[in-house]
Design a protein around this motif. Structure first.
Motif, PDB file in Angstrom:
ATOM      1  N   GLU A  58       9.474   3.923   7.176  1.00  0.00           N
ATOM      2  CA  GLU A  58       9.479   2.453   7.180  1.00  0.00           C
ATOM      3  C   GLU A  58      10.168   1.964   8.454  1.00  0.00           C
ATOM      4  O   GLU A  58      11.296   2.369   8.740  1.00  0.00           O
ATOM      5  CB  GLU A  58      10.200   1.940   5.917  1.00  0.00           C
ATOM      6  N   THR A  91      -4.630  -8.112  -2.245  1.00  0.00           N
ATOM      7  CA  THR A  91      -3.611  -7.086  -2.495  1.00  0.00           C
ATOM      8  C   THR A  91      -3.894  -6.236  -3.743  1.00  0.00           C
ATOM      9  O   THR A  91      -3.673  -5.023  -3.741  1.00  0.00           O
ATOM     10  CB  THR A  91      -2.217  -7.739  -2.568  1.00  0.00           C
ATOM     11  N   HIS A 108       8.423  -7.199   8.139  1.00  0.00           N
ATOM     12  CA  HIS A 108       8.599  -5.867   8.704  1.00  0.00           C
ATOM     13  C   HIS A 108       9.871  -5.225   8.161  1.00  0.00           C
ATOM     14  O   HIS A 108      10.832  -4.982   8.899  1.00  0.00           O
ATOM     15  CB  HIS A 108       8.666  -5.997  10.229  1.00  0.00           C
ATOM     16  N   GLY A 139       2.390 -14.486  -2.850  1.00  0.00           N
ATOM     17  CA  GLY A 139       2.358 -15.365  -4.019  1.00  0.00           C
ATOM     18  C   GLY A 139       2.012 -14.618  -5.295  1.00  0.00           C
ATOM     19  O   GLY A 139       2.107 -15.175  -6.389  1.00  0.00           O
ATOM     20  N   ALA A 145       0.837  -1.202   0.000  1.00  0.00           N
ATOM     21  CA  ALA A 145       0.000   0.000   0.000  1.00  0.00           C
ATOM     22  C   ALA A 145       0.875   1.256   0.000  1.00  0.00           C
ATOM     23  O   ALA A 145       0.690   2.165  -0.822  1.00  0.00           O
ATOM     24  CB  ALA A 145      -0.926  -0.007   1.218  1.00  0.00           C
ATOM     25  N   THR A 190       5.154  -7.230   3.185  1.00  0.00           N
ATOM     26  CA  THR A 190       4.874  -8.655   3.040  1.00  0.00           C
ATOM     27  C   THR A 190       4.933  -9.114   1.579  1.00  0.00           C
ATOM     28  O   THR A 190       4.871 -10.305   1.299  1.00  0.00           O
ATOM     29  CB  THR A 190       3.512  -8.965   3.713  1.00  0.00           C
TER      30      THR A 190
HETATM   31  C1  LIG Z   1       3.009 -16.272   2.257  1.00  0.00           C
HETATM   32  C2  LIG Z   1       2.114 -15.167   1.779  1.00  0.00           C
HETATM   33  C3  LIG Z   1       1.501 -15.274   0.531  1.00  0.00           C
HETATM   34  C4  LIG Z   1       0.645 -14.261   0.084  1.00  0.00           C
HETATM   35  N1  LIG Z   1       0.108 -14.366  -1.162  1.00  0.00           N
HETATM   36  C5  LIG Z   1      -0.721 -13.415  -1.629  1.00  0.00           C
HETATM   37  C6  LIG Z   1      -1.264 -13.510  -2.932  1.00  0.00           C
HETATM   38  O1  LIG Z   1      -0.983 -14.431  -3.688  1.00  0.00           O
HETATM   39  N2  LIG Z   1      -2.146 -12.546  -3.322  1.00  0.00           N
HETATM   40  C7  LIG Z   1      -2.491 -11.503  -2.519  1.00  0.00           C
HETATM   41  O2  LIG Z   1      -3.319 -10.693  -2.921  1.00  0.00           O
HETATM   42  N3  LIG Z   1      -1.937 -11.373  -1.285  1.00  0.00           N
HETATM   43  C8  LIG Z   1      -1.058 -12.287  -0.823  1.00  0.00           C
HETATM   44  N4  LIG Z   1      -0.495 -12.148   0.417  1.00  0.00           N
HETATM   45  C9  LIG Z   1      -0.855 -10.969   1.236  1.00  0.00           C
HETATM   46  C10 LIG Z   1      -0.061  -9.705   0.839  1.00  0.00           C
HETATM   47  O3  LIG Z   1       1.295  -9.906   1.073  1.00  0.00           O
HETATM   48  C11 LIG Z   1      -0.589  -8.541   1.681  1.00  0.00           C
HETATM   49  O4  LIG Z   1      -1.987  -8.393   1.413  1.00  0.00           O
HETATM   50  C12 LIG Z   1       0.070  -7.197   1.337  1.00  0.00           C
HETATM   51  O5  LIG Z   1       1.466  -7.267   1.422  1.00  0.00           O
HETATM   52  C13 LIG Z   1      -0.440  -6.146   2.328  1.00  0.00           C
HETATM   53  O6  LIG Z   1       0.068  -4.900   1.957  1.00  0.00           O
HETATM   54  P1  LIG Z   1       0.241  -3.749   3.043  1.00  0.00           P
HETATM   55  O7  LIG Z   1       1.009  -2.652   2.406  1.00  0.00           O
HETATM   56  O8  LIG Z   1      -1.072  -3.443   3.655  1.00  0.00           O
HETATM   57  O9  LIG Z   1       1.115  -4.424   4.210  1.00  0.00           O
HETATM   58  P2  LIG Z   1       2.628  -4.905   4.136  1.00  0.00           P
HETATM   59  O10 LIG Z   1       2.984  -5.308   2.764  1.00  0.00           O
HETATM   60  O11 LIG Z   1       2.813  -5.879   5.218  1.00  0.00           O
HETATM   61  O12 LIG Z   1       3.444  -3.572   4.442  1.00  0.00           O
HETATM   62  C14 LIG Z   1       3.371  -2.895   5.679  1.00  0.00           C
HETATM   63  C15 LIG Z   1       4.653  -2.090   5.847  1.00  0.00           C
HETATM   64  O13 LIG Z   1       4.524  -1.251   7.001  1.00  0.00           O
HETATM   65  C16 LIG Z   1       5.722  -1.321   7.769  1.00  0.00           C
HETATM   66  N5  LIG Z   1       5.355  -1.002   9.150  1.00  0.00           N
HETATM   67  C17 LIG Z   1       4.574  -1.743   9.987  1.00  0.00           C
HETATM   68  N6  LIG Z   1       4.411  -1.119  11.163  1.00  0.00           N
HETATM   69  C18 LIG Z   1       5.094   0.049  11.080  1.00  0.00           C
HETATM   70  C19 LIG Z   1       5.291   1.148  11.973  1.00  0.00           C
HETATM   71  N7  LIG Z   1       4.753   1.184  13.189  1.00  0.00           N
HETATM   72  N8  LIG Z   1       6.049   2.191  11.550  1.00  0.00           N
HETATM   73  C20 LIG Z   1       6.602   2.207  10.302  1.00  0.00           C
HETATM   74  N9  LIG Z   1       6.455   1.179   9.416  1.00  0.00           N
HETATM   75  C21 LIG Z   1       5.699   0.123   9.800  1.00  0.00           C
HETATM   76  C22 LIG Z   1       6.219  -2.742   7.560  1.00  0.00           C
HETATM   77  O14 LIG Z   1       7.596  -2.889   7.842  1.00  0.00           O
HETATM   78  C23 LIG Z   1       5.876  -2.975   6.090  1.00  0.00           C
HETATM   79  O15 LIG Z   1       6.915  -2.549   5.242  1.00  0.00           O
HETATM   80  C24 LIG Z   1       0.377 -13.126   0.903  1.00  0.00           C
HETATM   81  C25 LIG Z   1       1.014 -13.019   2.149  1.00  0.00           C
HETATM   82  C26 LIG Z   1       1.876 -14.024   2.582  1.00  0.00           C
HETATM   83  C27 LIG Z   1       2.551 -13.894   3.918  1.00  0.00           C
END
Ligand SMILES: Cc1cc2nc3c(=O)[nH]c(=O)nc-3n(C[C@H](O)[C@H](O)[C@H](O)COP(=O)(O)OP(=O)(O)OC[C@H]3O[C@@H](n4cnc5c(N)ncnc54)[C@H](O)[C@@H]3O)c2cc1C
Length: 520
Positions: free
Chosen positions: A45, A495, A77, A87, A26, A82
């Motif tokens: 980050e 995602t 993290h 995948g 995101a 993530t």
């Molecule tokens: C094994 C696995 C397989 C997956 N396969 C799929 C798939 O095939 N298709 C799909 O749609 N989704 C999949 N997902 C899910 C997908 O990875 C997540 O939906 C997506 O990464 C979420 O995005 P995000 O930006 O919300 O969170 P994240 O990608 O987790 O990013 C959050 C960021 O915030 C940072 N952060 C957290 N807390 C703080 C803080 N307090 N201060 C500063 N920074 C902070 C973290 O370090 C991280 O960089 C999978 C997940 C896993 C674990």
């Protein structure tokens, strides 16, 4: 531009126009939208560019209720978040996911699927998935040897999915240079946000506090703040920022952390065909598409069930692949990922894919990815223990309603009925599903590591945390990016949609900044 918060002066002040907290799917998707604009973007980050166990340890938490993965290893993290482990499977939410469904309490988004179409197209291009095409007929025309399972189209249809080739996109690798080379985007690594402070009447954010293990702390001020830390951490940070509002930010009505949803993965049936087949449309196909069997909205309404999608893995392969919940068990996400990878290797070490097939088979395992019903009792709260930076750890209580068990049984039954009527073969259900009085979930019940719903969207502040622009109700300059905003999760991985929603939020903030500039 890259700065390491550990090297910055203690107690210093960082200022910008937009502050994005979290650089995962995101946060990075949003930040890319601002590269080379006139605005100064602060991207905070918590981790560095690589895995660091001390930072990952901040994710440790408690889980209760339905068996779940250790919280320390469900998300990553560090820069890229993530996506370092995802995948890469992408599809669009079905229109029904956005609708109010009378048989699902608290269902419905404040807008319909048309609102996201333009942003899905843009997200598709961020993910470099090729031509934007999700119609099964298009792919069947290009590949005359493929065919949909010959089932009644009033019951099942084939839904197209796309994925990254050669591998799923790791945002931390692919976008690192674009972010760090941008003069107006100031990426701070090792910048963990530990507290969010507001104005006296809690109507705007005044600053956030950043900390890391070096003991240094900085303050960040901006016109707008966007929380993009992933669904569990977004809720945790809002709840933990409780110095000025005792229940936490955006939480007057006790919604923050509630309605946690997952995509529930269940392996509880086998398909036995009369004639061996490859079911090739449902396996990986070049360039990067495959289908899953989806249930028509009419049948979901008729049976008053949740949405679900079915995928097929040749049984001889599937028997070597334990459910995720049995293998993703350690506190080290790298170990879990490695173990998962090994499971997909044949005895001779050659990599296999559950969705790559060259031979015909007569039996397949049928995996159901089931939508989870919004449930206020499925929730993230704060535990009594604090992490090393002084923030209370997350406590996840994962809980289903009766609808999940009833829907999963019905969906498998519908498949059995159709396969029988069409004379294709038969479905063998797991024993406990055959007993209508047995309300337990199958032992294979896993999550897809897809966290949703903890800052749910509703235009009525009494029913949600953010409005349809992802703004936290009552706090004019605090926004949330990510799947925590979903009021319904649907049966599709989250995602792709969360990237689309983040791009939409980005457009909204650009409009706001432009409007403000007109009045200066
Ligand atoms: C094994 C696995 C397989 C997956 N396969 C799929 C798939 O095939 N298709 C799909 O749609 N989704 C999949 N997902 C899910 C997908 O990875 C997540 O939906 C997506 O990464 C979420 O995005 P995000 O930006 O919300 O969170 P994240 O990608 O987790 O990013 C959050 C960021 O915030 C940072 N952060 C957290 N807390 C703080 C803080 N307090 N201060 C500063 N920074 C902070 C973290 O370090 C991280 O960089 C999978 C997940 C896993 C674990």
């Amino acid at each position: 531009m890259h700065l390491d918060a550990r090297q910055e002066d203690n107690d210093s002040l960082i200022e910008g126009d937009i502050c994005i907290i979290g650089a995962g799917a995101a946060g990075i998707s949003m930040a890319l939208e601002w590269v080379d604009t006139a605005y100064k973007v602060i991207l905070l980050e918590g981790g560095g560019f690589d895995y660091d166990d001390k930072v990952q340890e901040l994710y440790r938490g408690v889980t209760t209720g339905q068996n779940y993965y250790p919280l320390k290893s469900t998300c990553l993290h560090y820069f890229g978040g993530t996506t370092g482990h995802w995948g890469g499977l992408c599809s669009m939410f079905d229109p029904i996911a956005f609708q109010k469904r009378a048989w699902i309490d608290q269902s419905g988004w404040p807008f319909n699927e048309q609102e996201l179409l333009e942003y899905y197209k843009r997200a598709h291009s961020v993910l470099a998935l090729g031509e934007f095409e999700f119609e099964v007929d298009y792919w069947l025309k290009q590949n005359p040897s493929l065919f949909s399972m010959p089932l009644d189209q009033n019951v099942f249809w084939s839904k197209i999915w796309r994925y990254g080739v050669p591998t799923s996109m790791k945002f931390g690798t692919v976008f690192r240079d674009r972010i760090t080379n941008a003069g107006n985007v100031h990426l701070y690594t090792y910048a963990n946000v530990v507290d969010i402070r507001t104005s006296e009447n809690v109507s705007s954010i005044s600053e956030v506090t950043v900390k890391n293990h070096s003991g240094k702390t900085q303050k960040v001020k901006a016109k707008y703040f966007v929380l993009a830390c992933s669904a569990i951490q977004n809720a945790r940070l809002l709840l933990a920022s409780n110095k000025q509002s005792s229940r936490g930010l955006g939480n007057h009505n006790d919604f923050v952390g509630r309605y946690f949803m997952e995509n529930i993965e269940i392996k509880a049936a086998e398909l036995w065909l009369k004639e061996p087949n490859r079911l090739q449309l449902y396996m990986n196909n070049p360039p990067n598409f495959r289908a899953e069997l989806a249930i028509t909205p009419a049948k979901q309404a008729e049976y008053k069930i949740l949405n679900g999608m079915l995928s097929f893995v040749p049984l001889e392969k599937a028997r070597k692949i334990p459910p995720f919940i049995k293998t993703w068990t350690s506190d080290d996400p790298r170990e879990d990922r490695k173990r998962q990878g090994k499971i997909y290797e044949d005895a001779d070490g050659t990599r296999i894919s559950r969705f790559f097939e060259s031979d015909a088979h007569e039996s397949f395992e049928v995996t159901l990815r089931l939508e989870q019903a919004p449930n206020p009792l499925s929730r993230v709260t704060l535990s009594n223990e604090k992490d090393e930076l002084g923030v209370p750890r997350a406590h996840l209580h994962w809980q289903f309603t009766d609808l999940e068990r009833r829907s999963l049984r019905k969906i498998y039954e519908m498949l059995g009925e159709q396969v029988g009527i069409k004379g294709i073969g038969r479905i063998k259900l797991q024993d406990n599903l055959q007993d209508e009085n047995d309300n337990s979930m199958p032992s294979s019940t896993s999550g897809g590591w897809h966290h949703m719903g903890t800052t749910r969207m509703n235009n009525d502040p009494k029913k949600g945390v953010v409005n349809s622009n992802c703004q936290v109700h009552g706090i004019h300059n605090l926004y949330v990016a990510g799947s925590s905003c979903y009021p319904n999760g649907g049966a599709v991985n989250p995602t792709f949609t969360l990237i689309a929603l983040s791009l939409r939020l980005s457009d909204h903030l650009k409009r706001k900044l432009k409007e403000e500039a007109r009045f200066i």
